[in-house]
Motif scaffolding. Structure first.
Motif, PDB file in Angstrom:
ATOM      1  N   ASP A   1       7.456  -4.557   4.012  1.00 61.92           N
ATOM      2  CA  ASP A   1       6.150  -4.273   4.762  1.00 61.92           C
ATOM      3  C   ASP A   1       5.643  -5.314   5.471  1.00 61.92           C
ATOM      4  O   ASP A   1       5.437  -5.047   6.757  1.00 61.92           O
ATOM      5  CB  ASP A   1       4.885  -3.629   3.912  1.00 61.92           C
ATOM      6  N   PHE A   2       5.686  -6.509   5.013  1.00 62.67           N
ATOM      7  CA  PHE A   2       5.157  -7.606   5.728  1.00 62.67           C
ATOM      8  C   PHE A   2       6.106  -7.981   6.762  1.00 62.67           C
ATOM      9  O   PHE A   2       5.716  -8.553   7.987  1.00 62.67           O
ATOM     10  CB  PHE A   2       5.348  -8.899   4.716  1.00 62.67           C
ATOM     11  N   VAL A   3       7.307  -7.993   6.599  1.00 58.18           N
ATOM     12  CA  VAL A   3       8.314  -8.220   7.707  1.00 58.18           C
ATOM     13  C   VAL A   3       8.253  -7.087   8.928  1.00 58.18           C
ATOM     14  O   VAL A   3       8.145  -7.685  10.006  1.00 58.18           O
ATOM     15  CB  VAL A   3       9.858  -8.236   7.389  1.00 58.18           C
ATOM     16  N   LYS A   4       8.058  -5.829   8.357  1.00 63.65           N
ATOM     17  CA  LYS A   4       7.843  -4.928   9.506  1.00 63.65           C
ATOM     18  C   LYS A   4       6.748  -4.996  10.248  1.00 63.65           C
ATOM     19  O   LYS A   4       6.433  -4.657  11.626  1.00 63.65           O
ATOM     20  CB  LYS A   4       7.819  -3.583   8.793  1.00 63.65           C
TER      21      LYS A   4
ATOM     22  N   TYR B   1      16.622  -8.865  15.479  1.00 66.59           N
ATOM     23  CA  TYR B   1      18.032  -8.436  14.758  1.00 66.59           C
ATOM     24  C   TYR B   1      17.842  -8.926  13.210  1.00 66.59           C
ATOM     25  O   TYR B   1      18.140  -8.110  12.242  1.00 66.59           O
ATOM     26  CB  TYR B   1      19.195  -8.831  15.366  1.00 66.59           C
ATOM     27  N   ALA B   2      17.559 -10.051  13.318  1.00 65.70           N
ATOM     28  CA  ALA B   2      17.577 -10.738  11.787  1.00 65.70           C
ATOM     29  C   ALA B   2      16.455  -9.890  10.859  1.00 65.70           C
ATOM     30  O   ALA B   2      16.888  -9.783   9.772  1.00 65.70           O
ATOM     31  CB  ALA B   2      17.451 -12.360  12.060  1.00 65.70           C
ATOM     32  N   MET B   3      15.340  -9.685  11.636  1.00 66.80           N
ATOM     33  CA  MET B   3      14.276  -9.237  10.813  1.00 66.80           C
ATOM     34  C   MET B   3      14.745  -7.705  10.270  1.00 66.80           C
ATOM     35  O   MET B   3      14.377  -7.408   9.187  1.00 66.80           O
ATOM     36  CB  MET B   3      12.940  -9.256  11.366  1.00 66.80           C
ATOM     37  N   SER B   4      15.485  -6.892  11.384  1.00 64.19           N
ATOM     38  CA  SER B   4      15.854  -5.483  10.766  1.00 64.19           C
ATOM     39  C   SER B   4      16.913  -5.810   9.692  1.00 64.19           C
ATOM     40  O   SER B   4      16.763  -5.071   8.903  1.00 64.19           O
ATOM     41  CB  SER B   4      16.650  -4.958  12.021  1.00 64.19           C
ATOM     42  N   GLU B   5      17.814  -6.645   9.756  1.00 62.72           N
ATOM     43  CA  GLU B   5      18.664  -6.999   8.471  1.00 62.72           C
ATOM     44  C   GLU B   5      17.731  -7.300   7.295  1.00 62.72           C
ATOM     45  O   GLU B   5      18.085  -6.858   6.243  1.00 62.72           O
ATOM     46  CB  GLU B   5      19.637  -8.134   8.921  1.00 62.72           C
TER      47      GLU B   5
ATOM     48  N   PHE C   1      15.681  -5.981   1.825  1.00 60.23           N
ATOM     49  CA  PHE C   1      14.554  -5.721   1.159  1.00 60.23           C
ATOM     50  C   PHE C   1      14.139  -4.427   0.330  1.00 60.23           C
ATOM     51  O   PHE C   1      13.799  -4.094  -0.631  1.00 60.23           O
ATOM     52  CB  PHE C   1      13.249  -6.371   1.360  1.00 60.23           C
ATOM     53  N   GLU C   2      14.436  -3.386   1.477  1.00 59.82           N
ATOM     54  CA  GLU C   2      14.124  -2.034   1.131  1.00 59.82           C
ATOM     55  C   GLU C   2      15.143  -1.611   0.178  1.00 59.82           C
ATOM     56  O   GLU C   2      15.036  -0.601  -0.812  1.00 59.82           O
ATOM     57  CB  GLU C   2      14.350  -1.063   2.208  1.00 59.82           C
ATOM     58  N   SER C   3      16.453  -1.911   0.236  1.00 57.08           N
ATOM     59  CA  SER C   3      17.599  -1.655  -0.681  1.00 57.08           C
ATOM     60  C   SER C   3      17.338  -2.268  -2.064  1.00 57.08           C
ATOM     61  O   SER C   3      17.851  -1.578  -3.057  1.00 57.08           O
ATOM     62  CB  SER C   3      18.922  -2.181  -0.314  1.00 57.08           C
ATOM     63  N   GLU C   4      16.782  -3.300  -2.307  1.00 57.93           N
ATOM     64  CA  GLU C   4      16.339  -3.854  -3.499  1.00 57.93           C
ATOM     65  C   GLU C   4      14.977  -2.980  -4.021  1.00 57.93           C
ATOM     66  O   GLU C   4      14.512  -3.811  -4.935  1.00 57.93           O
ATOM     67  CB  GLU C   4      16.096  -5.561  -3.229  1.00 57.93           C
TER      68      GLU C   4
END
Length: 378
Positions: free
Chosen positions: A353-356, A364-368, A373-376
Motif C-alpha cells: 500500500d505504501f508503495v502504491k 516499472y521498478a515500483m510495479s515490480e 509484496f502482494e504475493s508475499e
C-alpha cells in the motif's frame, strides 16, 4: 508648514519607537476572566444570540474532550502524534465559528478540532495521527468534501499554502476566505513572512491567526523575537493586525468575524494575534513543560482558561447549567468511543500500500515491488 527639524527628531527617536508599540496594539477584550462583560458595544457588534453562545460553548467542550481522550489514547499507545489543545479552545473554536463551509481552513498540527467541526470525522483524525493514508482524505462521513488541507507539520508552512488558495478565491470572485493558524513559534519562520507578504501584496482573501501560547516547544516567546507584539509583524506586510485576548471566546469570534468581512470585501488579509497559553505539553512525544516553566505559572493560567469564563457568562444569562454540560460531555464521549472503534477496525496498511500511494502512476521498478509484496501478503 512642516517642521523638518521636529520631524527629523522624531524619526531618530528610537526609544520612542520601541515604547510606542505598546500603545499601538491595545488588546481586544469583551469577556473578563470572571465572566463579566467589559464592553457591551462589542457584544452587540458580535451579534451572537443565545443559540450561538451555546454552540460556541459546545465547540469548546468538544475540543476539551478530544484533548482529554486523545492524551489517554496516546499514553496507551493507541494514538500517534498528538499536540494538546487545552487552554486554546477560544482561540481555535470560537474564532472558527465565524467561518463557514465554503471557507478554506489551513491548519497546523495543533488545529485538529477546527477540522472536525467542519465535518471531518474523528476516526479520520485518529488515523491521521497514526500515519494511515485514510487520515489524509478530507471528506465528511457521507463523502462530501471538507474544505481543509491536512494538518501541516512544517512550522508555518500553512501560511504559504493559505496565501495561494486565498489568491485563487479572489481571482474567482468567491465570497469565501482562507483562514490559517500557527503558533508564536511559527512567526519566526520564513514561510510565515512569505505567506503574509504574498497575501498582502495581492490583497488576497485570507485571515491569519497567531496563537501566542507562550512557548515554541520549550522556547519562551520572549526569547523568540524582540517584537513587543507578534501582530506588529503583520504591519510589515502592510496588512491590518490586532491583538486579542485569546481566552475570551466572544472577543475571538468578533475579531474573526470582522476580519472575514474585511477580507471578502476585496481589501486583503488580516492578522490576528491571540494571547493564550498552552496549558499542557507541546506534544505527547516526551515533552516535559516543567523543564522550562513553573507549576505555579501553569496553575495561574488554568484559572484564566476560556471554558471557565464562558461557562460563568452563559450560566449567568440563564441558558446553561451543569446538567446541560454533563449531558453534552457524555454525548461527546459516546461519539468518541464510536469513532475509536471505527478507526481500530480499519485494515492496517501493508508495504504494498505504501508503495502504491507514493506515485499516482508507479514506475516499472515500483510495479515490480508491488507485485512481489502482494504475493508475499505484505
Amino acid at each position: 508648514m512642516v517642521d523638518i527639524v521636529d520631524t527629523n527628531k522624531k524619526a531618530l527617536d528610537f526609544d520612542n519607537q520601541i515604547a510606542a508599540q505598546d500603545d499601538t496594539f491595545p488588546m481586544l477584550s469583551v469577556l473578563a476572566a470572571d465572566g463579566a462583560i467589559v464592553d457591551e458595544t462589542a457584544v452587540k457588534r458580535a451579534e451572537l444570540d443565545d443559540d450561538d453562545l451555546i454552540n460556541i460553548m459546545k465547540r469548546m467542550l468538544l475540543s476539551r474532550q478530544l484533548d482529554i481522550r486523545s492524551t489517554k489514547l496516546a499514553k496507551q499507545g493507541r494514538f500517534g502524534f498528538f499536540a494538546p489543545t487545552a487552554g486554546q479552545e477560544a482561540s481555535q473554536m470560537a474564532s472558527s465559528y465565524a467561518f463557514n463551509d465554503d471557507d478554506w481552513l489551513m491548519p497546523g498540527y495543533r488545529d485538529i478540532p477546527q477540522i472536525i467541526v467542519k465535518g471531518w470525522p474523528i476516526w479520520k483524525a485518529i488515523l491521521w495521527s497514526r500515519g494511515h493514508v485514510l487520515g489524509n482524505v478530507f471528506t465528511t462521513a457521507d463523502d462530501k468534501p471538507v474544505n481543509s488541507w491536512m494538518p501541516q507539520i512544517i512550522i508555518g508552512a500553512q501560511y504559504v499554502e493559505a496565501a495561494g488558495i486565498a489568491l485563487g478565491l479572489k481571482k474567482r470572485q468567491k465570497d469565501a476566505v482562507v483562514y490559517a493558524y500557527t503558533g508564536d513559534g511559527g512567526t519566526s519562520q520564513g514561510d510565515f513572512y512569505e505567506g503574509i507578504n504574498f497575501a498582502g501584496a495581492y490583497q488576497a482573501n485570507a485571515v491569519f491567526f497567531v496563537q501566542n501560547n507562550g512557548y515554541a516547544i520549550s522556547t519562551p516567546r520572549r526569547l523568540q523575537t524582540a517584537a513587543k507584539h507578534l501582530a506588529a509583524k503583520g504591519w510589515a506586510a502592510g496588512i491590518p493586525s490586532l491583538v486579542v485576548d485569546g481566552n475570551d471566546p466572544i472577543a475571538m469570534y468578533l475579531a474573526a468575524k470582522e476580519a472575514r468581512t474585511w477580507a471578502t470585501s476585496g481589501k486583503g488579509p488580516v492578522l490576528i494575534e491571540a494571547i493564550t497559553d498552552r496549558l499542557e505539553p507541546h506534544s505527547t512525544a516526551g515533552d516535559d513543560p516543567l523543564r522550562y516553566r513553573t507549576q505555579d505559572d501553569i496553575d495561574a493560567w488554568w484559572q484564566k482558561e476560556p471554558l471557565i469564563r464562558m461557562r460563568k457568562y452563559i450560566t449567568t444569562k440563564g441558558i446553561w447549567d451543569q446538567e446541560k454540560e454533563d449531558a453534552y460531555i457524555a454525548e461527546v464521549n459516546t461519539l468518541i468511543d464510536e469513532q475509536i472503534k471505527i478507526a481500530d477496525n480499519v485494515p492496517k496498511q501493508k508495504i504494498s500500500d505504501f508503495v502504491k500511494n507514493t506515485l499516482e502512476v508507479p514506475s516499472y521498478a515500483m510495479s515490480e515491488q508491488i507485485k512481489r509484496f502482494e504475493s508475499e501478503g505484505k
